[in-house]
Design an enzyme around this catalytic site. Structure first.
Site, PDB file in Angstrom:
ATOM      1  N   HIS A 127       0.823  -1.218   0.000  1.00 37.28           N
ATOM      2  CA  HIS A 127       0.000   0.000   0.000  1.00 37.28           C
ATOM      3  C   HIS A 127       0.850   1.259   0.000  1.00 37.28           C
ATOM      4  CE1 HIS A 127       0.409  -0.240   4.544  1.00 37.28           C
ATOM      5  NE2 HIS A 127       0.564   1.069   4.389  1.00 37.28           N
ATOM      6  N   GLU A 167      -3.808   3.935   1.959  1.00 39.54           N
ATOM      7  CA  GLU A 167      -4.099   4.063   3.385  1.00 39.54           C
ATOM      8  C   GLU A 167      -4.238   5.541   3.736  1.00 39.54           C
ATOM      9  OE1 GLU A 167      -0.868   3.010   6.168  1.00 39.54           O
ATOM     10  OE2 GLU A 167      -2.386   2.264   7.551  1.00 39.54           O
TER      11      GLU A 167
END
Lengths: 302, 302, 302, 302
Positions: D209, D260
């Site tokens: 991520h 995120e």
């Protein structure tokens, strides 16, 4: 008649010592009295002697819940209402439980026992009533302010909604409906909160959860941190409900009764329109962020 | 009778264009109608056509405020109550103002005009009523949810409290008293909020402030940041009130009318004890963090 | 050379018992050692033996502050740097204070004694280093995470800035300048925080405040609530600084040394441009919400 | 050498128009330049021309990431270091991409391309550098402050950790280990944040991520509300990581690259001990509240 609020919930627990640790040390309720197999608790921001009763039993679930009325003769009026609806009525003598005055009891078509009372002994809020601090020094654990609401399951949501709205003058804040307009969930309030009591479609007589009020989204985080620290079985990590806009965590007491920490939420009035959620949006209505049904949500009932 | 809430405030402003920018662009209320010298606004989370009316005038201050009742015949009952208290009563015809039904008007002994109404046109909340988002995409400025309460000044606080409590069935949540027990401030609610209307000792007929609800302490910070950005005259930076536990900023509209952003606050019930603040703790009761009286607090009245 | 951070501040206090209650019980630092007239404290989120030393003295103010360096031979390099700048240099033997290794000490042109050290005994963070909780169970009072920064006053801000930037490789994050471009305030960092040390124009040798880090705006509210509860003398209620964007309260220890709770704030890098505030915006730079200079801000120095 | 921070990530996306809506409108990054098949973005609180490059490609995943160094000759030193570690080295000419100066590129044993650069065109932060507001008026969508970190997967975590720590002078803040002490996750920082770059055990060359910084837990809620509103595919609703204490949501861009939002988190120093998580606590280390591994966490890689 004039109902002040949902004032009390009595919960069956399998092990009273464990339950005491959970509701007392972890949630931060204060124990105000006890009797063999029974313990009485209140939140720090509640005046009355207790709002939660724990009863040791061989099955978890709801023993009963109770609404506080404002005037002594409200009890007789509620008695008449219950009779008009064809519900059984029973009087509970003052002093049957510690600190409680006389009550009127009935059983809903959904199989839940509810009571109405006007008198309860007074303990007072933890910060006192004169020049009080905004919160008490000795908040323990999650430190919930108060018992807030219950969610129950039942089959005839139309019937039970009619009783609360037409019989007891509650107002429906929100609802979840199927394509035919049938109720899948019904949220009912008598105070300006999104729900004092709510029902979702399911087996009669079951408890879905007992909600406890905390003040902020930061308190919800703190609750979740403590749930993790104390290995409290958790079903829903910090999230928002679409229904009511409330901020929440779901977790279980040691007997398997679901609890909720609940913050925020709407401030509905009696002239509000009903907010409607449609079945295709049910997962989002309940789990606004995750948007997927959590399987245990519908099955973990006590 | 059955009063739903404080529903409306009409504020005199010196310059309507400036006031529009303040209440519309800065506070984030939505303008729903206008007439020469007048503009109507609502918060994003309010259903009715308007909760704030701005009226151009050569003096700032309160024009009137109004409570919404639940049932049509509440108006007649309130009329009788006012007469019983020896207050003047007047009917205001439906349509005298945009979107409003018939009203009953009176003047309090403190010199403030208050009205009661049961009908208002409906606009609806900004997020809609079906599968709604928790907040609207187009929140502007501070983005207050709703008009929340007013604080007025007057001489006879005992008298005005008696009218609201005994005449209109409000409940007193909190009070500030002097050594002799005389009222210096009286907080009154009909919903479960710390105050729908409150009074402090002072000259009759004056407006202390109009409170607008925001959801959180973070929203209070955001409001204060925007007050600074837009050079809005500010009296109280983010703080807590001892009275009501509310979180707050005070600032002034361009005409000198004080506004408040207000979050948190208690959730009182009719069976709560009255919370009492004593005069020696007055500064802390109002400015819980600073604990010193801000001189303009008592003198900047409109 | 390689400076890790501002690691320690030694504060003169008039009464050690009172100071202990303030820094220990109220702020929530942990006492790790003591000697006659001296007490050593650390924050729960700090590894080293202490970050705050309280020294009983007949005058309040700064005894000294100290920066921790990474490598043993950084001390010799700093010694050379100080000599190059014409500053006095002195070695402090290991063990002169509890838990401390050898240090190099100098005196700034602003009259403040600063030290540099590479060794300190280790205590560790309160939550431990293996599978730790995010915060300790036994946080007391405000529960500050750590000592964060100091603000000092002095006359020659250009000179002291040059020493930190050119001599010690700090970076200037923000500054306040007068019309001629002269420095009125200089914020200097060696870590990615808005200031490890800052200076404002004023008398040489004085301490303006010692800043302690708390995590959130909610923690700042909690601190302000506790300042009120414990009647801690407060200068600034919850607010934002324009300089650094930090969220803050100012208050005084019992000896009159100003403390700050500080949250948020920027995360500057060495290639950031310097943020400049102009003198006409000085009040807003410091008190972003109130936008008026608080008189004691410039005069209450120890 | 002196590395300032992770400064840039270049992400492969399947459809540039969709990706632009996601990173520009939804996340709130600002597009600063474009070329056929490529778009350049920066956060409102970043100075440099861009921190995110989107490249249209037939496969999602990481194109490359880059660290900014402080001094021009750091590039040659890094070149030597890479050679010493036996890694391939390549020079990228200034101007190969919009706004970028010369770079040194290498490929990690985990198969990821990383670059180092000292020069990038300057755009400046959205609030400006003189008497700035704390946040910009025109924040859009989630309104992330900045690109924060990446998490990558690879097989040889010991090797890649050694390169960053011994070769590039990073510090390991936290790690997850198996019973034999082997690394399952390694968190590495060069600034005072919990991770500029981190690795978890998994297939080489994959992106887990890209993290974007938001300021508070309330911002995380706001992000989650917007993820729901815009039906952004979400993997993790608001939660805390045990590792780093960070507050977080995980979700996917339209190409399946995980993003995120990240707030809070520790502020580690080079002399901190390494925080160690053991494999039996892995689920809690990552999902501190839910304490159960989310299956897609390990498998949804690009």
């Amino acid at each position: 008649m004039s109902i002040l609020r949902i004032g009390k919930v009595a919960i069956n627990v399998l092990d009273l010592a464990e339950a005491r640790r959970h509701y007392g040390e972890f949630l931060g309720l204060t124990e105000t009295a006890s009797a063999p197999g029974t313990a009485y608790f209140k939140g720090w921001d509640e005046y009355d002697h207790h709002s939660v009763i724990l009863k040791e039993n061989d099955r978890a679930g709801l023993d009963h819940l109770a609404f506080k009325v404002r005037f002594p003769d409200d009890l007789a009026r509620i008695e008449s209402t219950c009779e008009r609806f064809g519900f059984p009525v029973q009087r509970v003598s003052a002093g049957s439980r510690i600190g409680e005055g006389e009550a009127v009891a009935t059983t809903l078509p959904t199989g839940h026992r509810i009571e109405f009372y006007q008198q309860m002994e007074r303990v007072g809020i933890a910060v006192g009533n004169t020049n009080p601090e905004p919160w008490p020094d000795d908040r323990r654990g999650v430190g919930v302010n108060r018992f807030d609401h219950v969610l129950l399951t039942g089959e005839d949501l139309e019937g039970v909604t009619r009783f609360f709205v037409e019989g007891l003058d509650f107002h429906q804040s929100e609802r979840l409906i199927n394509k035919e307009g049938g109720l899948l969930a019904s949220f009912l309030h008598v105070t300006n909160k999104a729900h004092d009591i709510a029902f979702i479609k399911g087996p009669n007589g079951k408890l879905h959860h007992v909600g406890f009020y905390v003040e902020t989204w930061d308190d919800v985080l703190r609750a979740a941190d403590l749930q993790s620290r104390h290995r409290v079985r958790t079903e829903l990590t910090p999230s928002r409900h679409g229904l009511t806009r409330g901020l929440t965590t779901y977790f279980f007491d040691p007997s398997g009764n679901r609890n909720e920490t609940y913050a925020g939420g709407t401030f509905p009035h009696y002239d509000n329109d009903v907010v409607t959620w449609t079945e295709d949006e049910a997962a989002r209505a309940i789990f606004f962020h995750g948007r997927e049904m959590i399987p245990s949500f519908g099955s973990a009932l006590t």
